[in-house]
Scaffold this active site. Structure first.
Site, PDB file in Angstrom:
ATOM      1  N   HIS A  38      12.949 -20.334   2.250  1.00  0.00           N
ATOM      2  CA  HIS A  38      13.512 -21.405   3.367  1.00  0.00           C
ATOM      3  C   HIS A  38      13.371 -22.879   2.345  1.00  0.00           C
ATOM      4  O   HIS A  38      14.428 -23.531   2.581  1.00  0.00           O
ATOM      5  CB  HIS A  38      12.633 -21.567   4.614  1.00  0.00           C
ATOM      6  CG  HIS A  38      12.811 -20.164   5.395  1.00  0.00           C
ATOM      7  ND1 HIS A  38      11.560 -19.476   5.536  1.00  0.00           N
ATOM      8  CD2 HIS A  38      13.423 -19.636   5.876  1.00  0.00           C
ATOM      9  CE1 HIS A  38      11.877 -18.563   6.501  1.00  0.00           C
ATOM     10  NE2 HIS A  38      12.945 -18.625   6.696  1.00  0.00           N
ATOM     11  N   GLN A  62      20.014 -11.913  18.819  1.00  0.00           N
ATOM     12  CA  GLN A  62      20.206 -11.153  17.711  1.00  0.00           C
ATOM     13  C   GLN A  62      19.302 -10.002  17.420  1.00  0.00           C
ATOM     14  O   GLN A  62      19.304  -9.217  16.554  1.00  0.00           O
ATOM     15  CB  GLN A  62      20.345 -11.848  16.342  1.00  0.00           C
ATOM     16  CG  GLN A  62      19.135 -12.568  15.890  1.00  0.00           C
ATOM     17  CD  GLN A  62      19.290 -13.602  14.824  1.00  0.00           C
ATOM     18  OE1 GLN A  62      19.749 -14.721  15.185  1.00  0.00           O
ATOM     19  NE2 GLN A  62      18.958 -13.451  13.727  1.00  0.00           N
TER      20      GLN A  62
HETATM   21  P1  AMP Z   1      15.364 -16.514   8.566  1.00  0.00           P
HETATM   22  O1  AMP Z   1      14.438 -17.637   9.092  1.00  0.00           O
HETATM   23  O2  AMP Z   1      14.693 -15.327   8.182  1.00  0.00           O
HETATM   24  O3  AMP Z   1      16.437 -16.283   9.602  1.00  0.00           O
HETATM   25  O4  AMP Z   1      16.245 -17.060   7.303  1.00  0.00           O
HETATM   26  C1  AMP Z   1      16.940 -18.221   7.291  1.00  0.00           C
HETATM   27  C2  AMP Z   1      17.599 -18.600   5.904  1.00  0.00           C
HETATM   28  O5  AMP Z   1      16.477 -18.380   4.802  1.00  0.00           O
HETATM   29  C3  AMP Z   1      18.713 -17.443   5.925  1.00  0.00           C
HETATM   30  O6  AMP Z   1      20.057 -18.047   5.284  1.00  0.00           O
HETATM   31  C4  AMP Z   1      17.935 -16.405   4.943  1.00  0.00           C
HETATM   32  O7  AMP Z   1      19.205 -15.943   4.117  1.00  0.00           O
HETATM   33  C5  AMP Z   1      17.177 -17.418   3.984  1.00  0.00           C
HETATM   34  N1  AMP Z   1      16.349 -16.754   3.322  1.00  0.00           N
HETATM   35  C6  AMP Z   1      15.297 -15.854   4.047  1.00  0.00           C
HETATM   36  N2  AMP Z   1      14.428 -15.265   2.860  1.00  0.00           N
HETATM   37  C7  AMP Z   1      14.955 -15.768   1.531  1.00  0.00           C
HETATM   38  C8  AMP Z   1      14.558 -15.579   0.321  1.00  0.00           C
HETATM   39  N3  AMP Z   1      13.516 -14.889   0.118  1.00  0.00           N
HETATM   40  N4  AMP Z   1      15.211 -16.221  -0.603  1.00  0.00           N
HETATM   41  C9  AMP Z   1      16.284 -17.181  -0.321  1.00  0.00           C
HETATM   42  N5  AMP Z   1      16.565 -17.323   0.992  1.00  0.00           N
HETATM   43  C10 AMP Z   1      15.767 -16.711   2.009  1.00  0.00           C
END
Ligand code: AMP
Length: 282
Positions: A38, A62
């Protein structure tokens, strides 16, 4: 100082001020429980934009019944400190009732055979419909110039990009590389569901992808041979259950027999209570 904003009205006010000043707004939508993945998106937004808005919303739409909506980690104080360390301007954390007031009845989706039906869509019916609906709403609230997504959720990025083109949302959707732990495991808020042994076992996703990349760079072009080798690597771990291993065109997500051109190798594996995903572009 990062400011916490709870209402759509307030976030619109902030965005209007920025627009009046001619500022470029970067937006990072998340479900919170921040990790370095993040933070890398927030940092990129900070580099490229004048104002940075990060949203935290655990979107009930979702998650299907039986998934981890209730257990999903919520740690706002920690997230605020981390957002502050990356100099985000606004942390937008709306309540469910603010996002989906009584009577809410409009959803965004793509065609039955479209991107949301592929890969993770086969195992999480309705998931991407929920993602598209919430991201479309957030884009309309924040009206960002640029929005940042992680490659870990590559299918999500493709779907959002398609949506912004199809609905003329005028947002530049960018994808940023997956951030990994030292042993290669992709960072995920869901990794906290893993016990110490399972956390170690989770390394098999990354190992399988590295093995696939190695085969491809040594000239292997058979998708079947690559997936069967990946399966072998995963199946060495007792208790790892494969949802899918896929070799697909990285734009259409259609399965490939022969690896040529832009190819995505993606997999989803269940370890204990966690469903983990990872991918590589080759
Ligand atoms: P989430 O909070 O899991 O919905 O993720 C929010 C954003 O962070 C989304 O665009 C994810 O693809 C990105 N994200 C989650 N994990 C990673 C990671 N390990 N590396 C890069 N971006 C990530």
């Amino acid at each position: 100082m990062t400011q916490i904003v709870r209402t759509i009205h307030e976030v619109r006010g902030f965005v209007s001020d920025c627009r009046r000043k001619g500022w470029k707004t970067g937006f990072v939508p998340t479900m919170g429980a921040f990790h370095a993945g993040h933070l890398s998106l927030i940092r990129q937004a900070r580099r490229e934009c004048d104002s940075v808005i990060v949203s935290i919303f655990v979107n009930p739409l979702q998650f299907s019944a039986g998934e981890d909506y209730d257990q999903y980690p919520r740690q706002l104080d920690r997230d605020l400190r981390m957002a502050e360390s990356e100099k985000a301007d606004i942390l937008f954390c709306p309540e469910v009732a603010e996002m989906y007031p009584k009577g809410f009845d409009t959803y965004i989706d793509q065609s039955d055979g479209g991107l949301p039906s592929k890969l993770c869509g086969r195992f999480r019916p309705g998931h991407f419909r929920g993602v598209m609906t919430v991201v479309c709403k957030l884009f309309n609230m924040v009206r960002p110039d640029v929005a940042y997504f992680g490659q870990k959720d590559y299918q999500q990025y493709l779907i959002i990009r398609r949506m912004t083109i199809d609905l003329n949302l005028d947002v530049d959707v960018r994808v940023h590389p997956t951030v990994r732990e030292e042993d290669g495991v992709a960072m995920s808020s869901r990794n906290i569901y893993l016990g110490p042994k399972q956390r170690k076992d989770a390394g098999c996703l990354h190992q399988a992808l590295r093995r696939a990349e190695e085969m491809v760079s040594n000239g292997e072009s058979s998708a079947a041979r690559v997936t069967s080798e990946m399966k072998r690597v995963i199946n060495r771990v007792k208790g790892a259950r494969i949802d899918y291993i896929a070799v697909v065109n990285s734009e259409t997500l259609e399965p490939l027999k022969e690896i040529k051109g832009k190819t995505l190798i993606a997999l989803a594996v269940r370890i204990g209570k966690a469903r983990l995903i990872d991918n590589a572009l080759v």
